[in-house]
Design an enzyme around this catalytic site. Structure first.
Site, short mmCIF file in Angstrom:
data_model
loop_
_atom_site.label_atom_id
_atom_site.label_comp_id
_atom_site.label_asym_id
_atom_site.label_seq_id
_atom_site.Cartn_x
_atom_site.Cartn_y
_atom_site.Cartn_z
N CYS A 77 0.82 -1.21 0.00
CA CYS A 77 0.00 0.00 0.00
C CYS A 77 0.86 1.26 0.00
O CYS A 77 1.93 1.29 0.59
CB CYS A 77 -0.87 0.04 1.24
SG CYS A 77 -1.96 -1.35 1.40
N ARG B 192 5.63 -0.48 -6.09
CA ARG B 192 5.58 -1.18 -4.82
C ARG B 192 4.60 -2.34 -4.84
O ARG B 192 4.62 -3.20 -3.97
CB ARG B 192 5.20 -0.22 -3.70
CG ARG B 192 6.17 0.93 -3.54
CD ARG B 192 5.64 1.93 -2.55
NE ARG B 192 5.48 1.33 -1.25
CZ ARG B 192 6.40 1.34 -0.31
NH1 ARG B 192 7.55 1.92 -0.53
NH2 ARG B 192 6.19 0.78 0.85
N ASN C 72 -2.11 2.71 5.68
CA ASN C 72 -1.21 1.57 5.43
C ASN C 72 -1.04 0.85 6.75
O ASN C 72 -0.94 1.49 7.79
CB ASN C 72 0.18 2.03 4.98
CG ASN C 72 0.18 2.55 3.56
OD1 ASN C 72 -0.81 2.50 2.87
ND2 ASN C 72 1.34 3.06 3.14
N GLY C 73 -0.93 -0.47 6.70
CA GLY C 73 -0.75 -1.23 7.94
C GLY C 73 -1.98 -2.07 8.22
O GLY C 73 -2.83 -2.28 7.35
N GLU D 11 18.24 -18.07 -4.55
CA GLU D 11 17.90 -16.77 -5.14
C GLU D 11 17.49 -16.94 -6.62
O GLU D 11 16.55 -16.29 -7.08
CB GLU D 11 19.10 -15.82 -5.00
CG GLU D 11 18.92 -14.44 -5.60
CD GLU D 11 17.78 -13.62 -5.00
OE1 GLU D 11 17.16 -14.05 -4.02
OE2 GLU D 11 17.49 -12.56 -5.57
N LYS E 88 13.89 -15.77 -8.03
CA LYS E 88 13.74 -14.79 -9.12
C LYS E 88 12.79 -15.30 -10.19
O LYS E 88 11.92 -14.60 -10.66
CB LYS E 88 15.10 -14.47 -9.78
CG LYS E 88 16.06 -13.61 -9.01
CD LYS E 88 15.72 -12.15 -8.94
CE LYS E 88 14.82 -11.82 -7.83
NZ LYS E 88 15.25 -11.56 -6.53
N GLU F 228 9.18 -15.41 -8.96
CA GLU F 228 8.60 -14.08 -8.76
C GLU F 228 8.07 -13.47 -10.04
O GLU F 228 6.98 -12.90 -10.06
CB GLU F 228 9.66 -13.11 -8.20
CG GLU F 228 9.94 -13.26 -6.74
CD GLU F 228 10.99 -12.25 -6.28
OE1 GLU F 228 10.74 -11.56 -5.29
OE2 GLU F 228 12.07 -12.15 -6.90
N HIS G 42 17.89 -36.51 -1.74
CA HIS G 42 17.09 -36.86 -0.56
C HIS G 42 15.61 -36.59 -0.81
O HIS G 42 14.87 -36.32 0.13
CB HIS G 42 17.60 -36.10 0.65
CG HIS G 42 19.01 -36.47 1.01
ND1 HIS G 42 19.34 -37.67 1.59
CD2 HIS G 42 20.18 -35.82 0.79
CE1 HIS G 42 20.66 -37.74 1.74
NE2 HIS G 42 21.19 -36.63 1.25
N LYS H 277 6.74 -4.68 -3.43
CA LYS H 277 8.17 -4.40 -3.32
C LYS H 277 8.60 -4.36 -1.86
O LYS H 277 9.68 -4.80 -1.50
CB LYS H 277 8.46 -3.05 -4.01
CG LYS H 277 9.91 -2.60 -3.94
CD LYS H 277 10.77 -3.42 -4.84
CE LYS H 277 12.24 -3.05 -4.76
NZ LYS H 277 13.09 -4.20 -5.14
#
Ligand code: G6P
Length: 620
Positions: free
Chosen positions: A2, A27, A102-103, A493, A497, A500, A516, A615
């Site tokens: 937000c 964001r 926001n929150g 990572e 990526k 995402e 395993h 973000k």
């Protein structure tokens, strides 16, 4: 996540608000809205689901009158679905007060019940509407008690916030006080931009930078009452405080896309320079030393520390995992890297001489912030490895090392990751040299570090090759990323990526872990990306490659330049320049970033605004 933009001043509010929201698009959000109060004291509201352009259409269809005060918001759904009713701003029962938030209001059920018992009805499923109703209710109570129309906005907001449990950054306007903007924060960032006869309040500097470089960072439990000609800051308990005006460090041009098609690609290509900026004045090759001004005041505590805890979320957590290897390998100090969200709630044991390093691009990730607070509460020294200057985490640490990566706009973190690893490398060299590391090993690592930006520049030329390889597998829905030692976090990572931004299911893990369980997934043609650079575990990685090939998997190897043998084991090889093993993640991650980028473009995904992602994640 937000975003808030609010304005009061001599300009027209609407363009400032809408342009500000566009600056916050990166964001992540799913709906947006704006409310202005015209000089006659009428409140006007427009909302839309989806992109800001939809909000612009809504405004075009029903133009807003000229106004010099207003609030606006991009919403990332938490309570209630993505609907126009749930989008902010929310109004009180009398349509007199508009509020953006926001929150999360954690006790909103209790507050809602209280208001419902008083006869209030709600149009949305949000926690925020409960807050706007509560402010309105308390405003009316004050008005009734005093027998006047106000001004009571400040008092009503303060009274409402006393009832609230949870986190908030809010901006509120009221048609009875058409020149007043009230803002407050607890746990969600708010920055007040101070211009000439105007104020722009936002949850992110990106919406302020084009208006002014003078800012006030509100602290938790602080609020401000803003009019064009008057500005006061108080605590939520109404104790007046003197605001500290600071200089914004980011520049408008740093947000420009330039010749690149996407921010992610721009930021991948910015990495050599980001690393130069990150190391400038810190890695002194000639003198053979690491200078970290931001942590000098606690340098004795760092050198004598018995334990380091590295914490973060997402990509920052992966950088922390690399840091874990670095700290134990180079600084020879017991280190643990843990997800901030887990650390906070597991009642962690913090003994004497413990250092907690909070790693965060935004400096606002709520899990990381609370993990840091938990560590501090129990006596740890708090260090930040943060990109955004003046962010909450940066301000709550005892000392820190800024990343200096420049603004990162692409949702998928790239240059922040390499700079986080560079910061942790510098930290381990700094501590290591003051403990057991010889000058010669120190110098060798420094020399290798200084060479990295140039090596990376050369490495970026593999972009087309990576694209060609990726094209062959881009329809496959399951990928594996495997590495050992320093490359295990890089494998994680790489998988993150690709998940995402291209929505391909991928898993990253230590190469040895594959047999395993995950080896059961391997079927003919499944892409398996190995980081197989020359280093202490090279032969073992090659054995793992053979295990995959034996089951029909298609290996893509990230290997060291000049390694001829690797071609016998893999049809697809991306070569990276050679460097010392502890520094290899700085280079080996680059082809994986490019792979994710090209996969997303080839699959027609929205690279810079991937679905469902934010973000900066400021809710738990
Ligand atoms: C979100 C972002 C990730 C990021 C993580 C931590 O999930 O989408 O890219 O790695 O938050 O963010 P931070 O700002 O604390 O580094």
């Amino acid at each position: 996540m937000c975003g808030i933009v609010a304005y009061v001043g001599r300009k027209l509010a609407q363009p400032v608000l809408v342009e500000g929201l566009k600056r916050l698009e990166y964001r992540g959000y799913d709906s947006a809205g704006v409310a202005v109060i015209d000089p006659g004291g009428r409140l006007h509201l427009r909302k839309a689901v989806g992109r800001i352009s939809n909000l612009e259409d809504a405004i075009e269809n029903r133009p807003l009158p000229q106004a010099h005060i207003g609030i606006s918001h991009t919403r990332w759904a938490t309570h209630g679905g993505v609907t126009e009713a749930n989008a902010h701003p929310h109004l009180d029962a009398g349509d007199a007060i508009a509020l953006v938030h926001n929150g999360i209001i954690e006790n909103y059920h209790v507050l809602k019940k209280f208001l419902e018992e008083k006869g209030y009805t709600f149009k949305s499923q949000t926690d925020t509407e409960v807050l706007s109703m509560l402010v309105g209710h308390l405003y009316n109570e004050l008005a009734a008690a005093r027998g006047s129309d106000g001004p009571f906005l400040l008092k009503a907001v303060q009274a409402a916030l006393h009832e609230v449990e949870g986190t908030y950054g809010i901006a509120v306007v009221c048609r009875n006080e058409p020149d007043t903007l009230v803002v407050a924060r607890k746990g969600s960032p708010l920055i007040i931009g101070v211009g000439d006869d105007e104020y722009v309040v936002a949850s992110d500097a990106a919406a302020i930078v084009e208006h002014t470089s003078r800012v006030i960072y509100l602290n938790d439990n602080e609020m401000a009452v803003i009019r064009t000609d008057q500005f006061t800051t108080t605590t939520i308990d109404d104790i007046e405080i003197s605001p500290v005006v600071q200089q914004l460090e980011v520049k408008l041009e740093e947000y420009a896309l330039g010749d690149f098609e996407h921010y992610m690609l721009k930021e991948i290509f910015e990495q050599p320079n980001a690393l130069r900026n990150c190391m400038r004045g810190r890695v002194e090759q000639r003198e053979g030393r690491i200078v970290l001004g931001g942590i000098s005041k606690v340098h004795k505590e760092l050198v004598n520390a018995k334990r380091f805890i590295l914490t973060g979320q997402g990509t920052a957590f992966h950088a922390g995992l690399v840091g874990d290897y670095l700290m134990e390998d180079l600084a020879k100090v017991v280190t643990e890297c843990t997800y901030a969200s887990e650390f906070r709630y597991r009642n962690p044991i913090i003994e004497d001489s413990t250092v907690c390093v909070a790693i965060s691009q935004s400096g606002e990730t709520i899990d990381t912030l609370w993990a840091l607070r938990e560590a501090k509460e129990k006596g740890a020294i708090a260090i930040g490895a943060v990109n955004v200057v003046g962010s909450t985490i940066a301000r709550e640490t005892d000392a820190g090392i800024y990343l200096h990566a420049g603004p990162e706009v692409g949702v998928a973190s790239t240059k922040a990751f390499t700079c986080q690893m560079a910061v942790l490398t510098m930290l381990s060299l700094y501590v290591g040299r003051r403990r057991f590391m010889s000058q010669s090993q120190h110098q060798e690592l420094i020399d290798a570090m200084v060479a990295i930006p140039e090596q990376m520049e050369r490495l970026l030329n593999v972009s087309q090759q990576v694209c060609d390889i990726t094209r062959q597998f881009v329809e496959r829905e399951n990928w594996l990323f495997l590495g050992r030692g320093y490359h295990y976090p890089v494998a994680l990572e790489g998988a993150l990526k690709i998940k995402e931004i291209s929505y391909i299911h991928a898993e990253g893990m230590p190469a040895a872990e594959m047999k395993h369980g995950p080896i059961a997934l391997i079927n003919p043609g499944m892409p398996v990306v190995f980081i197989a650079t020359k280093g202490s575990q090279y032969e073992k990685v090659v054995s793992n490659i053979e295990e995959v090939r034996a089951r029909g998997g298609e290996v893509i190897a990230i290997a060291t330049e000049g390694d001829k043998d690797i071609h016998r084991h893999s049809r697809h090889v991306v070569e990276i320049p050679h460097t010392l093993e502890p520094l290899q993640p700085l280079l080996s991650v680059v082809p994986l970033q490019l792979m994710a980028y090209h996969a997303a473009v080839l699959r027609g995904c929205n690279v810079d605004k991937p679905r469902n992602l934010a973000k900066s994640v400021t809710v738990e």
